[in-house]
Design a protein around this motif. Structure first.
Motif, PDB file in Angstrom:
ATOM      1  N   LYS A  41       9.598  -2.822  -3.782  1.00 45.41           N
ATOM      2  CA  LYS A  41      10.570  -3.410  -2.851  1.00 45.41           C
ATOM      3  C   LYS A  41      11.552  -2.369  -2.315  1.00 45.41           C
ATOM      4  O   LYS A  41      11.816  -2.311  -1.122  1.00 45.41           O
ATOM      5  N   ILE A  42      12.063  -1.511  -3.201  1.00 50.04           N
ATOM      6  CA  ILE A  42      13.112  -0.566  -2.767  1.00 50.04           C
ATOM      7  C   ILE A  42      12.568   0.763  -2.257  1.00 50.04           C
ATOM      8  O   ILE A  42      13.292   1.543  -1.653  1.00 50.04           O
ATOM      9  N   SER A  43      11.274   0.998  -2.484  1.00 46.01           N
ATOM     10  CA  SER A  43      10.707   2.300  -2.097  1.00 46.01           C
ATOM     11  C   SER A  43      10.854   2.570  -0.604  1.00 46.01           C
ATOM     12  O   SER A  43      10.765   1.665   0.224  1.00 46.01           O
ATOM     13  N   GLY A  44      11.072   3.843  -0.287  1.00 47.32           N
ATOM     14  CA  GLY A  44      11.141   4.257   1.122  1.00 47.32           C
ATOM     15  C   GLY A  44      12.232   3.530   1.878  1.00 47.32           C
ATOM     16  O   GLY A  44      12.071   3.172   3.039  1.00 47.32           O
ATOM     17  N   GLY A  45      13.352   3.286   1.195  1.00 49.21           N
ATOM     18  CA  GLY A  45      14.473   2.595   1.847  1.00 49.21           C
ATOM     19  C   GLY A  45      14.118   1.174   2.257  1.00 49.21           C
ATOM     20  O   GLY A  45      14.590   0.666   3.268  1.00 49.21           O
ATOM     21  N   GLY A  46      13.267   0.525   1.446  1.00 53.58           N
ATOM     22  CA  GLY A  46      12.878  -0.864   1.736  1.00 53.58           C
ATOM     23  C   GLY A  46      11.686  -0.975   2.675  1.00 53.58           C
ATOM     24  O   GLY A  46      11.278  -2.070   3.046  1.00 53.58           O
ATOM     25  N   ARG A  47      11.117   0.199   3.048  1.00 52.55           N
ATOM     26  CA  ARG A  47       9.947   0.159   3.949  1.00 52.55           C
ATOM     27  C   ARG A  47       8.641   0.302   3.164  1.00 52.55           C
ATOM     28  O   ARG A  47       7.576   0.014   3.681  1.00 52.55           O
ATOM     29  N   CYS A  48       8.724   0.773   1.922  1.00 49.21           N
ATOM     30  CA  CYS A  48       7.600   1.006   1.022  1.00 49.21           C
ATOM     31  C   CYS A  48       6.696   2.144   1.474  1.00 49.21           C
ATOM     32  O   CYS A  48       5.819   1.982   2.324  1.00 49.21           O
ATOM     33  N   ASN A  49       6.914   3.288   0.867  1.00 53.44           N
ATOM     34  CA  ASN A  49       6.092   4.467   1.114  1.00 53.44           C
ATOM     35  C   ASN A  49       4.815   4.320   0.274  1.00 53.44           C
ATOM     36  O   ASN A  49       4.742   4.775  -0.847  1.00 53.44           O
ATOM     37  N   VAL A  50       3.819   3.651   0.861  1.00 53.97           N
ATOM     38  CA  VAL A  50       2.620   3.200   0.131  1.00 53.97           C
ATOM     39  C   VAL A  50       1.838   4.366  -0.475  1.00 53.97           C
ATOM     40  O   VAL A  50       1.392   4.317  -1.615  1.00 53.97           O
ATOM     41  N   THR A  51       1.622   5.408   0.300  1.00 53.06           N
ATOM     42  CA  THR A  51       0.866   6.562  -0.179  1.00 53.06           C
ATOM     43  C   THR A  51       1.156   7.745   0.732  1.00 53.06           C
ATOM     44  O   THR A  51       2.106   7.707   1.517  1.00 53.06           O
ATOM     45  N   HIS A  52       0.342   8.789   0.620  1.00 55.32           N
ATOM     46  CA  HIS A  52       0.525  10.003   1.409  1.00 55.32           C
ATOM     47  C   HIS A  52      -0.827  10.380   2.001  1.00 55.32           C
ATOM     48  O   HIS A  52      -1.843  10.335   1.303  1.00 55.32           O
ATOM     49  N   SER A 106       4.708  -2.825   9.650  1.00 54.29           N
ATOM     50  CA  SER A 106       5.834  -3.776   9.721  1.00 54.29           C
ATOM     51  C   SER A 106       7.158  -3.126   9.320  1.00 54.29           C
ATOM     52  O   SER A 106       8.225  -3.704   9.531  1.00 54.29           O
ATOM     53  N   ASN A 107       7.093  -1.914   8.704  1.00 56.86           N
ATOM     54  CA  ASN A 107       8.287  -1.242   8.172  1.00 56.86           C
ATOM     55  C   ASN A 107       9.015  -2.088   7.136  1.00 56.86           C
ATOM     56  O   ASN A 107      10.224  -1.990   6.980  1.00 56.86           O
ATOM     57  N   SER A 108       8.279  -2.935   6.444  1.00 55.10           N
ATOM     58  CA  SER A 108       8.912  -3.768   5.424  1.00 55.10           C
ATOM     59  C   SER A 108       8.069  -3.794   4.150  1.00 55.10           C
ATOM     60  O   SER A 108       6.868  -4.081   4.190  1.00 55.10           O
ATOM     61  N   SER A 109       8.721  -3.509   3.029  1.00 55.80           N
ATOM     62  CA  SER A 109       8.007  -3.528   1.751  1.00 55.80           C
ATOM     63  C   SER A 109       7.539  -4.949   1.407  1.00 55.80           C
ATOM     64  O   SER A 109       6.594  -5.129   0.646  1.00 55.80           O
ATOM     65  N   GLN A 110       8.185  -5.943   2.013  1.00 57.64           N
ATOM     66  CA  GLN A 110       7.802  -7.329   1.719  1.00 57.64           C
ATOM     67  C   GLN A 110       6.347  -7.593   2.120  1.00 57.64           C
ATOM     68  O   GLN A 110       5.644  -8.368   1.471  1.00 57.64           O
ATOM     69  N   THR A 111       5.870  -6.909   3.168  1.00 55.18           N
ATOM     70  CA  THR A 111       4.469  -7.037   3.597  1.00 55.18           C
ATOM     71  C   THR A 111       3.529  -6.655   2.453  1.00 55.18           C
ATOM     72  O   THR A 111       2.527  -7.327   2.200  1.00 55.18           O
ATOM     73  N   ILE A 112       3.862  -5.565   1.770  1.00 54.50           N
ATOM     74  CA  ILE A 112       3.021  -5.081   0.665  1.00 54.50           C
ATOM     75  C   ILE A 112       3.106  -6.062  -0.507  1.00 54.50           C
ATOM     76  O   ILE A 112       2.088  -6.436  -1.100  1.00 54.50           O
ATOM     77  N   ILE A 113       4.332  -6.498  -0.817  1.00 54.08           N
ATOM     78  CA  ILE A 113       4.528  -7.440  -1.926  1.00 54.08           C
ATOM     79  C   ILE A 113       3.756  -8.736  -1.662  1.00 54.08           C
ATOM     80  O   ILE A 113       3.047  -9.239  -2.535  1.00 54.08           O
ATOM     81  N   PHE A 337      18.245  10.121  -7.229  1.00 54.95           N
ATOM     82  CA  PHE A 337      17.846  10.039  -5.825  1.00 54.95           C
ATOM     83  C   PHE A 337      17.638   8.579  -5.464  1.00 54.95           C
ATOM     84  O   PHE A 337      16.721   7.934  -5.945  1.00 54.95           O
ATOM     85  N   LYS A 338      18.535   8.022  -4.633  1.00 53.50           N
ATOM     86  CA  LYS A 338      18.483   6.602  -4.214  1.00 53.50           C
ATOM     87  C   LYS A 338      18.276   5.743  -5.469  1.00 53.50           C
ATOM     88  O   LYS A 338      18.840   5.997  -6.503  1.00 53.50           O
ATOM     89  N   ASP A 339      17.453   4.710  -5.375  1.00 56.59           N
ATOM     90  CA  ASP A 339      17.174   3.882  -6.558  1.00 56.59           C
ATOM     91  C   ASP A 339      15.807   4.202  -7.110  1.00 56.59           C
ATOM     92  O   ASP A 339      15.318   3.534  -8.013  1.00 56.59           O
ATOM     93  N   GLU A 340      15.171   5.224  -6.526  1.00 54.69           N
ATOM     94  CA  GLU A 340      13.780   5.500  -6.915  1.00 54.69           C
ATOM     95  C   GLU A 340      13.763   6.437  -8.105  1.00 54.69           C
ATOM     96  O   GLU A 340      13.405   7.593  -8.018  1.00 54.69           O
ATOM     97  N   PHE A 341      14.198   5.895  -9.228  1.00 59.76           N
ATOM     98  CA  PHE A 341      14.341   6.706 -10.427  1.00 59.76           C
ATOM     99  C   PHE A 341      12.964   7.043 -10.988  1.00 59.76           C
ATOM    100  O   PHE A 341      12.167   6.158 -11.280  1.00 59.76           O
ATOM    101  N   VAL A 342      12.692   8.326 -11.102  1.00 60.57           N
ATOM    102  CA  VAL A 342      11.394   8.764 -11.631  1.00 60.57           C
ATOM    103  C   VAL A 342      11.655   9.645 -12.835  1.00 60.57           C
ATOM    104  O   VAL A 342      12.587  10.441 -12.837  1.00 60.57           O
ATOM    105  N   THR A 343      10.822   9.495 -13.876  1.00 53.33           N
ATOM    106  CA  THR A 343      11.015  10.334 -15.056  1.00 53.33           C
ATOM    107  C   THR A 343       9.769  11.146 -15.357  1.00 53.33           C
ATOM    108  O   THR A 343       8.646  10.725 -15.072  1.00 53.33           O
ATOM    109  N   ALA A 344      10.000  12.315 -15.952  1.00 58.96           N
ATOM    110  CA  ALA A 344       8.923  13.072 -16.578  1.00 58.96           C
ATOM    111  C   ALA A 344       8.934  12.652 -18.044  1.00 58.96           C
ATOM    112  O   ALA A 344       9.978  12.295 -18.570  1.00 58.96           O
ATOM    113  N   GLY A 345       7.782  12.713 -18.690  1.00 59.27           N
ATOM    114  CA  GLY A 345       7.700  12.274 -20.082  1.00 59.27           C
ATOM    115  C   GLY A 345       6.963  10.944 -20.160  1.00 59.27           C
ATOM    116  O   GLY A 345       6.684  10.313 -19.145  1.00 59.27           O
ATOM    117  N   GLY A 346       6.661  10.538 -21.391  1.00 58.19           N
ATOM    118  CA  GLY A 346       5.903   9.299 -21.587  1.00 58.19           C
ATOM    119  C   GLY A 346       4.733   9.537 -22.516  1.00 58.19           C
ATOM    120  O   GLY A 346       4.715  10.511 -23.281  1.00 58.19           O
TER     121      GLY A 346
END
Length: 402
Positions: A41-52, A106-113, A337-346
């Motif tokens: 939902k929050i990825s890509g500023g709410g647009r959802c950066n699906v892949t690269h 659509s520029n909206s993550s809701q489309t993906i959801i 960085f924004k709300d897209e908290f990413v961690t190394a480790g696991g």
């Protein structure tokens, strides 16, 4: 009917569920939050950066500081082209932007959801939200998943919880080794007069290095209220996540705001001086930087803005070029960085079979997503790892002889 319990209602869990054979399995997703797919939902500023849009697995793995060797085989089976195809088949048009990031039209993550919600509805997947897993017990060939909403029996567990310490503790209790968590994508906190009062100033292509670690990155750079951000900073923060955590986020960087060597910059300066001797230095457009930043550089270099270019001394010119091409800055902390908290480790990658994402220690137990010690730079790569891993799990389960 065999029971699959998917623990974690994020990208990897939902993609796996969306590709499972519902005629073969009864499928339940357990999610501790009140909403599923929160990061989507929050990825890509709410647009959802699906892949690269990087379609060669050998190139693609270069964007993963941790997990690059292991993901090569995963991406040969399912890569960004397959992701785009998957959404295309479900009438979700995607677009590739100039920097190769991929978004829904659509520029909206809701489309993906909505696409995922429709898929799992069609497959009669049961979703339990506000369902917090407390522990998992192995019972012969099965698992007992103990939760805040009671116990669930599972023939197969798909563990896609993200990297919360609690979920890592649960899997550690089952025998898996955990690599300590450290933040991976973060921006740099810097107090320096050169950066003061000009937040929002950006540079199309800057170079940033951490001399102590002999590492450098280039790319767009942004001055913020608290220091520096932008792809150049995020990339270097991801690659050096572990070293920077050890340094407690106190280190020195060197920034080249114009991506020109001192010699090249000096040549440009002298050429301008020759052809525009009467221009005042404050109005001189010698380099591709904003007026605000240029005037800030002159201010910090103690050069009078009203001085004619022809009167700029060699010493003053050196000072200006040092601040543009070799500016040393002290980093004194980090910001998420924004709300897209990413961690190394696991979960330690040596304990995973990357042919099908099964645990090497636990029978009929699959692990995927950010709970693994895998992370990527920003740009849709973390999601791509989730889609690919989730897809591998679904194919493995779909082809099992039951």
């Amino acid at each position: 009917m065999k029971q699959i319990i998917i623990i974690g209602g994020g990208a990897a869990g939902f993609f796996c569920a969306s590709n499972l054979d519902e005629k073969k399995y009864s499928i339940t997703i357990l999610e501790q939050n009140s909403d599923v797919l929160q990061k989507v939902k929050i990825s890509g500023g709410g647009r959802c950066n699906v892949t690269h849009a990087c379609f060669d697995p050998r190139e693609l793995v270069q964007f993963y500081p941790r997990g690059n060797k292991e993901l090569l085989s995963v991406f040969t089976k399912f890569q960004p082209g397959d992701t785009m195809d998957w959404f295309d088949q479900r009438s979700v048009p995607l677009k590739i932007e100039n920097d190769n990031r991929v978004f829904p039209e659509s520029n909206s993550s809701q489309t993906i959801i909505n696409t995922f919600l429709t898929e799992i509805q069609n497959k009669k997947v049961e979703v339990k939200t506000k369902c917090s897993v407390k522990e998992i017990e192995k019972q012969g060939e099965q698992y007992l998943v103990k939760t805040s909403l009671g116990d669930f029996q599972a023939d197969y567990v798909v563990y896609t919880t993200g990297s919360s310490p609690k979920s890592l503790k649960i899997i550690e209790n089952l025998g898996h080794k955990i690599v300590d968590l450290v933040p991976s994508l973060f921006t740099f906190n810097i107090k320096d007069e050169l950066l003061q009062d000009i937040p929002g100033t950006s540079f199309e292509n800057a170079e940033i290095s951490i001399p102590a670690l002999k590492t450098e990155e280039s790319g767009p750079l942004l001055i913020t209220h608290w220091g520096l951000s932008g792809p150049a900073v995020l990339k270097i923060s991801a690659w050096e996540a572990i070293s920077l955590a050890k340094a407690k986020y106190h280190f020195e960087i060197e920034v080249n705001f114009i991506s020109k060597s001192m010699d090249e910059a000096e040549e440009s300066f002298l050429n301008f001086k020759q052809s525009n001797p009467k221009k005042t230095i404050g109005q001189a457009k010698i380099f591709e930087v904003t007026n605000r930043f240029w005037q800030k550089v002159l201010d910090v270099s103690k050069v009078d803005l009203n001085k004619q270019v022809s009167n700029i001394s060699a010493k003053e010119m050196q000072q200006i070029l040092e601040n543009l091409c070799r500016k040393k800055l002290k980093v004194t902390g980090k910001s998420t960085f924004k709300d897209e908290f990413v961690t190394a480790g696991g979960v330690d990658l040596k304990e995973i079979n990357f042919k099908n994402m099964t645990s090497k220690l636990l029978h009929n137990f699959h692990i995927a997503g950010e709970v693994l010690n895998i992370d990527a730079v920003t740009g849709g790569f973390n999601f791509q790892a989730c889609w690919s891993e989730g897809w591998l799990i679904s194919q493995h389960l779909n082809h099992l002889e039951i």
